[in-house]
Scaffold this motif. Structure first.
Motif, mmCIF file in Angstrom:
data_model
loop_
_atom_site.group_PDB
_atom_site.id
_atom_site.type_symbol
_atom_site.label_atom_id
_atom_site.label_comp_id
_atom_site.label_asym_id
_atom_site.label_seq_id
_atom_site.Cartn_x
_atom_site.Cartn_y
_atom_site.Cartn_z
ATOM 1 N N GLU A 1 -5.252 -7.988 1.199
ATOM 2 C CA GLU A 1 -4.358 -9.134 1.018
ATOM 3 C C GLU A 1 -2.881 -8.762 1.102
ATOM 4 O OE1 GLU A 1 -5.393 -12.030 1.066
ATOM 5 O OE2 GLU A 1 -7.511 -11.931 0.518
ATOM 6 N N TYR A 2 -2.573 -7.519 1.409
ATOM 7 C CA TYR A 2 -1.176 -7.085 1.434
ATOM 8 C C TYR A 2 -0.618 -7.166 2.851
ATOM 9 C CZ TYR A 2 -1.345 -5.484 -3.371
ATOM 10 O OH TYR A 2 -1.442 -5.444 -4.740
ATOM 11 N N ALA A 3 0.661 -7.525 2.932
ATOM 12 C CA ALA A 3 1.326 -7.634 4.232
ATOM 13 C C ALA A 3 2.771 -7.174 4.088
ATOM 14 C CB ALA A 3 1.284 -9.089 4.728
ATOM 15 N N GLY A 4 3.418 -6.988 5.214
ATOM 16 C CA GLY A 4 4.834 -6.656 5.210
ATOM 17 C C GLY A 4 5.143 -5.347 4.509
ATOM 18 N N MET A 5 6.223 -5.343 3.733
ATOM 19 C CA MET A 5 6.695 -4.110 3.104
ATOM 20 C C MET A 5 5.774 -3.626 1.996
ATOM 21 S SD MET A 5 9.157 -3.232 4.906
ATOM 22 C CE MET A 5 9.603 -1.798 3.926
ATOM 23 N N LEU B 1 7.436 10.259 6.364
ATOM 24 C CA LEU B 1 7.708 9.578 7.632
ATOM 25 C C LEU B 1 7.486 10.517 8.815
ATOM 26 C CD1 LEU B 1 10.917 7.532 6.721
ATOM 27 C CD2 LEU B 1 8.536 6.775 6.737
ATOM 28 N N VAL B 2 7.866 11.780 8.649
ATOM 29 C CA VAL B 2 7.635 12.761 9.707
ATOM 30 C C VAL B 2 6.132 12.939 9.945
ATOM 31 C CG1 VAL B 2 7.909 15.183 10.355
ATOM 32 C CG2 VAL B 2 9.812 13.960 9.293
ATOM 33 N N VAL C 1 2.683 1.774 -8.181
ATOM 34 C CA VAL C 1 1.801 2.658 -8.948
ATOM 35 C C VAL C 1 1.100 3.647 -8.016
ATOM 36 C CG1 VAL C 1 -0.254 2.738 -10.421
ATOM 37 C CG2 VAL C 1 1.483 0.971 -10.774
ATOM 38 N N ALA C 2 0.794 3.220 -6.805
ATOM 39 C CA ALA C 2 0.167 4.121 -5.838
ATOM 40 C C ALA C 2 1.137 5.155 -5.289
ATOM 41 C CB ALA C 2 -0.433 3.307 -4.686
ATOM 42 N N LEU C 3 2.433 4.810 -5.223
ATOM 43 C CA LEU C 3 3.419 5.665 -4.559
ATOM 44 C C LEU C 3 4.136 6.624 -5.494
ATOM 45 C CD1 LEU C 3 5.052 6.333 -1.970
ATOM 46 C CD2 LEU C 3 6.571 4.442 -2.563
ATOM 47 N N VAL C 4 4.561 6.148 -6.656
ATOM 48 C CA VAL C 4 5.445 6.927 -7.532
ATOM 49 C C VAL C 4 4.835 8.247 -8.001
ATOM 50 C CG1 VAL C 4 6.592 6.917 -9.790
ATOM 51 C CG2 VAL C 4 6.802 4.944 -8.267
ATOM 52 N N PRO C 5 3.521 8.328 -8.325
ATOM 53 C CA PRO C 5 2.982 9.620 -8.778
ATOM 54 C C PRO C 5 3.254 10.780 -7.825
ATOM 55 C CG PRO C 5 1.405 7.899 -9.218
ATOM 56 C CD PRO C 5 2.498 7.265 -8.426
ATOM 57 N N PHE D 1 2.008 1.092 0.669
ATOM 58 C CA PHE D 1 0.703 1.754 0.588
ATOM 59 C C PHE D 1 0.567 2.815 1.675
ATOM 60 C CE2 PHE D 1 -0.934 -1.907 -1.957
ATOM 61 C CZ PHE D 1 -1.501 -1.165 -2.981
ATOM 62 N N MET D 2 1.045 2.518 2.879
ATOM 63 C CA MET D 2 0.995 3.503 3.953
ATOM 64 C C MET D 2 1.876 4.718 3.625
ATOM 65 S SD MET D 2 -1.078 2.536 6.411
ATOM 66 C CE MET D 2 -2.111 2.205 4.966
ATOM 67 N N LEU D 3 3.056 4.452 3.054
ATOM 68 C CA LEU D 3 3.940 5.542 2.664
ATOM 69 C C LEU D 3 3.285 6.399 1.585
ATOM 70 C CD1 LEU D 3 6.727 6.884 2.958
ATOM 71 C CD2 LEU D 3 7.560 5.323 1.175
ATOM 72 N N ALA D 4 2.563 5.760 0.666
ATOM 73 C CA ALA D 4 1.861 6.514 -0.373
ATOM 74 C C ALA D 4 0.789 7.412 0.241
ATOM 75 C CB ALA D 4 1.231 5.544 -1.375
ATOM 76 N N GLU D 5 0.109 6.925 1.265
ATOM 77 C CA GLU D 5 -0.917 7.742 1.927
ATOM 78 C C GLU D 5 -0.302 8.982 2.562
ATOM 79 O OE1 GLU D 5 -3.981 7.405 5.728
ATOM 80 O OE2 GLU D 5 -3.508 5.613 4.545
ATOM 81 N N TYR D 6 0.813 8.812 3.268
ATOM 82 C CA TYR D 6 1.442 9.959 3.918
ATOM 83 C C TYR D 6 2.105 10.883 2.897
ATOM 84 C CZ TYR D 6 0.508 7.601 8.305
ATOM 85 O OH TYR D 6 -0.132 7.006 9.360
#
Length: 320
Positions: free
Chosen positions: A221-225, A23-24, A83-87, A230-235
């Motif tokens: 096709e993804y929206a909302g949380m 988030l930072v 699956v994108a975030l947890v690793p 996915f954005m959190l996984a990128e950061y």
């Protein structure tokens, strides 16, 4: 009992870091890009310097309707963001931030990290296939092709520093690291960082989510949380890439002074400097074409990584 409590505290700290640091980095990207591109939008929310921009984004995502396409595979569609975030959370468990300050010290920690990081791309592939959208499917296939191309130079570059240190343990690599490794492993460090950017699908390697061609690729096709995950996984990926580059090529917690006492601060400082470089690259360079992306991997990064391996071997033999 004491050992179990120690493990619980370590894991708790890692989870908090996993939730806070990305988030930072996201907030920093808003501000850095706003300054570099002379955009005032991210400077309004919350008054002074737009301090509440991150909160505003969170509220926006939470208010959006969670839409799932009628033809989508609902189970796979819902599982893909996790699956994108947890690793990246799993990888943080074995990354040391100071002497003895890590979740678990694995003898083959480097192999573990490289293996787990490759799982994250499955989230993009699952999202692309499950969305029942041709643009999403195309983005997922591009993500898979990009991973296969850039995994080889990433592994070769990491192997060179493991060869230099004589260990696959991440704390062991930091302990073996010396200041003169900066020029010695410079080629490998650049290759590792660039290949890591490509695996994260960050600009200029964001072909899987090329908005001018395939909208948002696997995330169309993804929206909302779900999109926010996915954005959190990128950061989180930016944090992990910066931390790994710090541990492997910049000496981890070692600094010019008080490395034992200020070790975690040195680690975080290096991580945030590299995260700034990631943001800087995004603003400064245009997106590569698909053929340019593949050519960079196979005709530039792979040969450079092999040169670094050969140089490491020569120096190791020369110094005995």
């Amino acid at each position: 009992m004491a050992e179990a409590l120690d493990i619980a505290i370590r894991l708790g700290v890692i989870v908090v870091a996993f939730l806070v640091l990305p988030l930072v980095v996201g907030q920093t990207e808003h501000k850095v890009m706003a300054h570099m591109q002379s955009r005032l939008g991210p400077m309004y929310a919350g008054g002074f310097h737009g301090w509440a921009q991150l909160i505003a984004d969170g509220v926006k995502f939470a208010q959006k309707e969670d839409v799932i396409p009628a033809a989508a595979d609902r189970r796979v569609f819902g599982l893909a963001p996790a699956v994108a975030l947890v690793p990246y959370l799993v990888v943080l468990v074995v990354i040391p931030i100071g002497p003895g300050l890590l979740g678990v010290d694995l003898d083959a920690g480097l192999f573990f990290v490289l293996a787990v990081m490759g799982i994250g791309v499955l989230g993009a592939i699952m999202a692309g296939w499950a969305s029942a959208n041709k643009y999403s499917a195309l983005g997922g296939m591009r993500a898979a092709a990009q991973l296969m191309s850039y995994e080889l130079p990433l592994v070769l570059a990491a192997s060179s520093v493991a060869m230099a240190a004589g260990t696959l343990s991440l704390p062991g690599i930091v302990e073996a690291w010396q200041w003169w490794w900066l020029p010695w492993q410079l080629i490998g460090g650049v290759v590792f960082f660039v290949a890591g950017l490509a695996e994260l699908r960050r600009p200029p390697f964001d072909m899987p989510i090329a908005d001018s061609e395939i909208i948002m690729g696997p995330m169309t096709e993804y929206a909302g949380m779900r999109f926010a995950l996915f954005m959190l996984a990128e950061y989180a990926g930016i944090v992990v890439l910066s931390a790994l580059t710090t541990v492997l090529f910049l000496g981890g917690w070692k600094g010019p002074f008080l490395s034992d006492g200020l070790g975690p601060l040195w680690t975080l400082l290096k991580v945030f400097i590299l995260a700034f470089v990631v943001i800087w690259v995004r603003v400064s360079y245009p997106r590569l074409r698909e053929d340019q992306l593949q050519r960079l991997a196979w005709t530039t990064l792979v040969p450079l990584a092999l040169v670094q391996l050969a140089l490491t071997g020569v120096v190791k033999i020369a110094i005995g």
